[in-house]
Design an enzyme around this catalytic site. Structure first.
Site, PDB file in Angstrom:
ATOM      1  N   LYS A  64     -32.309   7.396 -38.109  1.00 22.24           N
ATOM      2  CA  LYS A  64     -30.989   7.965 -38.425  1.00 22.24           C
ATOM      3  C   LYS A  64     -30.235   8.172 -37.110  1.00 22.24           C
ATOM      4  CE  LYS A  64     -28.786  11.055 -41.744  1.00 22.24           C
ATOM      5  NZ  LYS A  64     -27.982  10.036 -42.395  1.00 22.24           N
ATOM      6  N   GLU A  78     -28.482  -1.603 -48.368  1.00 22.48           N
ATOM      7  CA  GLU A  78     -28.015  -0.257 -48.733  1.00 22.48           C
ATOM      8  C   GLU A  78     -26.518  -0.166 -48.530  1.00 22.48           C
ATOM      9  OE1 GLU A  78     -29.636   2.734 -46.089  1.00 22.48           O
ATOM     10  OE2 GLU A  78     -29.276   1.501 -44.323  1.00 22.48           O
ATOM     11  N   LEU A 126     -32.166   2.932 -44.240  1.00 21.11           N
ATOM     12  CA  LEU A 126     -32.544   4.315 -43.950  1.00 21.11           C
ATOM     13  C   LEU A 126     -33.206   4.862 -45.214  1.00 21.11           C
ATOM     14  CD1 LEU A 126     -32.285   6.787 -41.969  1.00 21.11           C
ATOM     15  CD2 LEU A 126     -30.508   7.540 -43.546  1.00 21.11           C
ATOM     16  N   TYR A 147     -29.297  12.044 -35.832  1.00 18.04           N
ATOM     17  CA  TYR A 147     -28.618  13.138 -36.534  1.00 18.04           C
ATOM     18  C   TYR A 147     -29.219  13.351 -37.907  1.00 18.04           C
ATOM     19  CZ  TYR A 147     -26.015   9.879 -39.555  1.00 18.04           C
ATOM     20  OH  TYR A 147     -25.670   8.939 -40.495  1.00 18.04           O
ATOM     21  N   ARG A 197     -37.633  14.214 -41.450  1.00  9.55           N
ATOM     22  CA  ARG A 197     -36.995  12.949 -41.054  1.00  9.55           C
ATOM     23  C   ARG A 197     -36.394  13.063 -39.652  1.00  9.55           C
ATOM     24  NH1 ARG A 197     -32.450  10.301 -44.792  1.00  9.55           N
ATOM     25  NH2 ARG A 197     -31.284  12.106 -44.033  1.00  9.55           N
ATOM     26  N   HIS A 203     -28.942   2.236 -18.284  1.00  9.35           N
ATOM     27  CA  HIS A 203     -29.433   2.155 -19.658  1.00  9.35           C
ATOM     28  C   HIS A 203     -30.761   2.871 -19.890  1.00  9.35           C
ATOM     29  CE1 HIS A 203     -26.276  -0.788 -19.702  1.00  9.35           C
ATOM     30  NE2 HIS A 203     -26.478  -1.082 -20.980  1.00  9.35           N
TER      31      HIS A 203
HETATM   32  N1  PDD Z   1     -25.856   9.369 -44.831  1.00 11.62           N
HETATM   33  N2  PDD Z   1     -28.478   5.141 -45.906  1.00 11.62           N
HETATM   34  C1  PDD Z   1     -27.605   5.419 -44.916  1.00 11.62           C
HETATM   35  C2  PDD Z   1     -27.204   4.329 -43.983  1.00 11.62           C
HETATM   36  C3  PDD Z   1     -27.087   6.726 -44.786  1.00 11.62           C
HETATM   37  O1  PDD Z   1     -26.238   7.010 -43.782  1.00 11.62           O
HETATM   38  C4  PDD Z   1     -27.470   7.730 -45.719  1.00 11.62           C
HETATM   39  C5  PDD Z   1     -26.971   9.140 -45.631  1.00 11.62           C
HETATM   40  C6  PDD Z   1     -28.379   7.385 -46.737  1.00 11.62           C
HETATM   41  C7  PDD Z   1     -28.867   8.386 -47.756  1.00 11.62           C
HETATM   42  O2  PDD Z   1     -29.689   9.341 -47.154  1.00 11.62           O
HETATM   43  P1  PDD Z   1     -29.837  10.832 -47.742  1.00 11.62           P
HETATM   44  O3  PDD Z   1     -30.280  10.709 -49.144  1.00 11.62           O
HETATM   45  O4  PDD Z   1     -30.840  11.449 -46.868  1.00 11.62           O
HETATM   46  O5  PDD Z   1     -28.472  11.469 -47.608  1.00 11.62           O
HETATM   47  C8  PDD Z   1     -28.869   6.082 -46.793  1.00 11.62           C
HETATM   48  C9  PDD Z   1     -25.367  10.708 -44.564  1.00 11.62           C
HETATM   49  C10 PDD Z   1     -25.013  11.464 -45.789  1.00 11.62           C
HETATM   50  C11 PDD Z   1     -24.251  10.605 -43.540  1.00 11.62           C
HETATM   51  O6  PDD Z   1     -24.387   9.788 -42.640  1.00 11.62           O
HETATM   52  O7  PDD Z   1     -23.271  11.362 -43.638  1.00 11.62           O
END
Ligand code: PDD
Length: 300
Positions: free
Chosen positions: A157, A189, A213, A37, A60, A112
Site C-alpha cells: 500500500k 482491481e 492490493l 499508508y 497490513r 535513490h
Molecule cells: N484504497 N485496491 C486498491 C488499489 C486500493 O487503493 C484500495 C483501498 C483497495 C481496497 O482496500 P480496503 O478494502 O482495505 O479499503 C484495493 C483506499 C480506500 C484509499 O486509497 O483511499
C-alpha cells in the site's frame, strides 16, 4: 468539505492544525514516493467514532512497511493509542476515516538508495467521510475499464500512486465511480478498490498476489460470502467473464461494497444491483454492527 476544514493532525510527535503541518522538501515521501499508508474507516456511534477492522489495517501497515524495509515506528499498542487520540481530538458526529502515512524520513541530499540513520516520518489525520447513499446503492454505479499499467508490487500500500491517480481521473472524466483495470486480459482491481464478479450464483475475486492490493475487505467478503452461503472462488477472471458477469461490485474502506450496474456504457446483468450484492451488503452491515458494539463495550 467546507473551506474551514482544518483538522488536528499528528506529525512526528506533534499534534496541530493541518494548515500548519510541514515536512521538509527532502522527505523521501515527497521526493521519491518512498512510503506507505493506510485508510481505516470510522463509523459514528452513540459513544463517538469507532474504527472497523482496525486489527487487520494495522497488520497490513506492518506488512507494507516490512516489504519496503522501513522499521515500524510503533508497536500495535502505540498505533492504537495514537489512533484513539486522533479520534478523540477530532470528535465529530459523522462517519470519518483515519489516514496514516509513514515515509522513510528526511534525507540530507537527494539519492535513490536508502539514506543511513534517518527516522521515518509519521503523519496521521482524521477526515470526515460520506459513504455512498442508499439512493446511489439502489441504482448502482458506473465503471469504465482500462489497461492496468502499474508496477508489479501492487500488494504494497505504497504512496507512489500515480498509476492509481491516472485511473481515478479516467473514471472522473468518464462520469464513472471507478476504473476497473485489466492486465494481459485478466481482471486486476479498481483505482482504489477491489473488484468482484458474480456468475451463476458464484462470487469470484482476482487472485491475491503482487497484481492487486489485498483490501481489508477481501478476507471480510470471503467471510461474509461463507456466512451467506454464497460459493466463493479466488481465481483469474478474464475480460470476457467480466463483461458477461451477472453482477459486478467493488469494495473499499470508503465504499464498503458497492454495485456496478453499467460497465463501459453496457448494463451489467439485469442492469440493477443483484441478489449477491444485496446479501453481501446486509452481511457487511451486520459484521460492522457486531464489531462496533464490541468496541463500545471495551471502551466502557
Ligand atoms: N484504497 N485496491 C486498491 C488499489 C486500493 O487503493 C484500495 C483501498 C483497495 C481496497 O482496500 P480496503 O478494502 O482495505 O479499503 C484495493 C483506499 C480506500 C484509499 O486509497 O483511499
Amino acid at each position: 468539505m467546507s473551506d474551514d476544514f482544518d483538522p488536528t493532525v499528528y506529525l512526528n510527535g506533534v499534534w496541530g492544525p493541518l494548515s500548519e503541518a510541514r515536512i521538509p522538501v527532502l522527505d523521501r515521501g515527497f521526493i521519491f514516493g518512498d512510503g506507505v499508508y493506510e485508510v481505516v474507516p470510522l463509523y459514528a456511534t452513540p459513544d463517538g467514532r469507532a474504527p472497523f477492522r482496525l486489527t487487520q489495517h494495522l497488520a497490513r501497515l506492518t506488512r507494507s512497511l516490512g516489504k519496503i524495509r522501513i522499521d515500524n515506528p510503533f508497536d500495535d499498542a502505540g498505533w492504537r493509542a495514537l489512533i484513539a487520540r486522533a479520534i478523540e481530538t477530532n470528535h465529530g458526529d459523522g462517519d470519518a476515516l483515519v489516514y496514516i502515512q509513514v515515509t522513510r524520513g528526511v534525507a540530507k541530499r537527494r539519492g535513490h538508495a536508502f539514506p543511513a540513520g534517518i527516522e521515518p516520518t509519521v503523519f496521521m489525520m482524521v477526515n470526515p467521510l460520506t459513504f455512498p447513499s442508499a439512493e446511489s446503492r439502489e441504482q448502482g454505479a458506473r465503471a469504465v475499464t482500462a489497461e492496468d499499467k502499474r508496477w508489479l508490487h501492487c500488494d504494497i500500500k505504497s504512496v507512489s500512486l500515480l498509476g492509481n491517480v491516472l485511473m481515478a481521473q479516467h473514471a472522473a472524466e468518464n462520469d464513472a465511480l471507478e476504473t476497473i483495470q485489466l492486465r494481459d486480459g485478466l481482471l486486476t482491481e479498481g483505482s482504489s478498490s477491489n473488484v468482484w464478479i458474480v456468475k451463476g450464483g458464484r462470487l469470484l475475486g482476482a487472485p491475491r498476489g503482487p497484481r492487486i492490493l489485498e483490501g481489508i475487505r477481501y478476507a471480510l467478503i470471503e467471510e461474509l460470502a461463507a456466512e451467506a452461503g454464497i460459493p466463493f472462488e479466488e481465481r483469474d477472471i478474464t475480460e470476457a467473464e467480466l463483461r458477461d458477469a451477472d453482477e459486478i461490485m467493488i469494495s473499499s474502506a470508503t465504499k464498503e461494497v458497492m454495485p456496478i450496474t453499467l460497465l463501459d456504457g453496457e448494463p451489467v446483468g439485469a442492469g440493477r444491483p443483484g441478489p449477491v450484492y444485496a446479501a453481501l451488503y446486509d452481511a457487511y452491515q451486520r459484521a460492522k454492527a457486531r464489531e462496533l458494539s464490541e468496541w463500545a463495550a471495551r471502551a466502557k
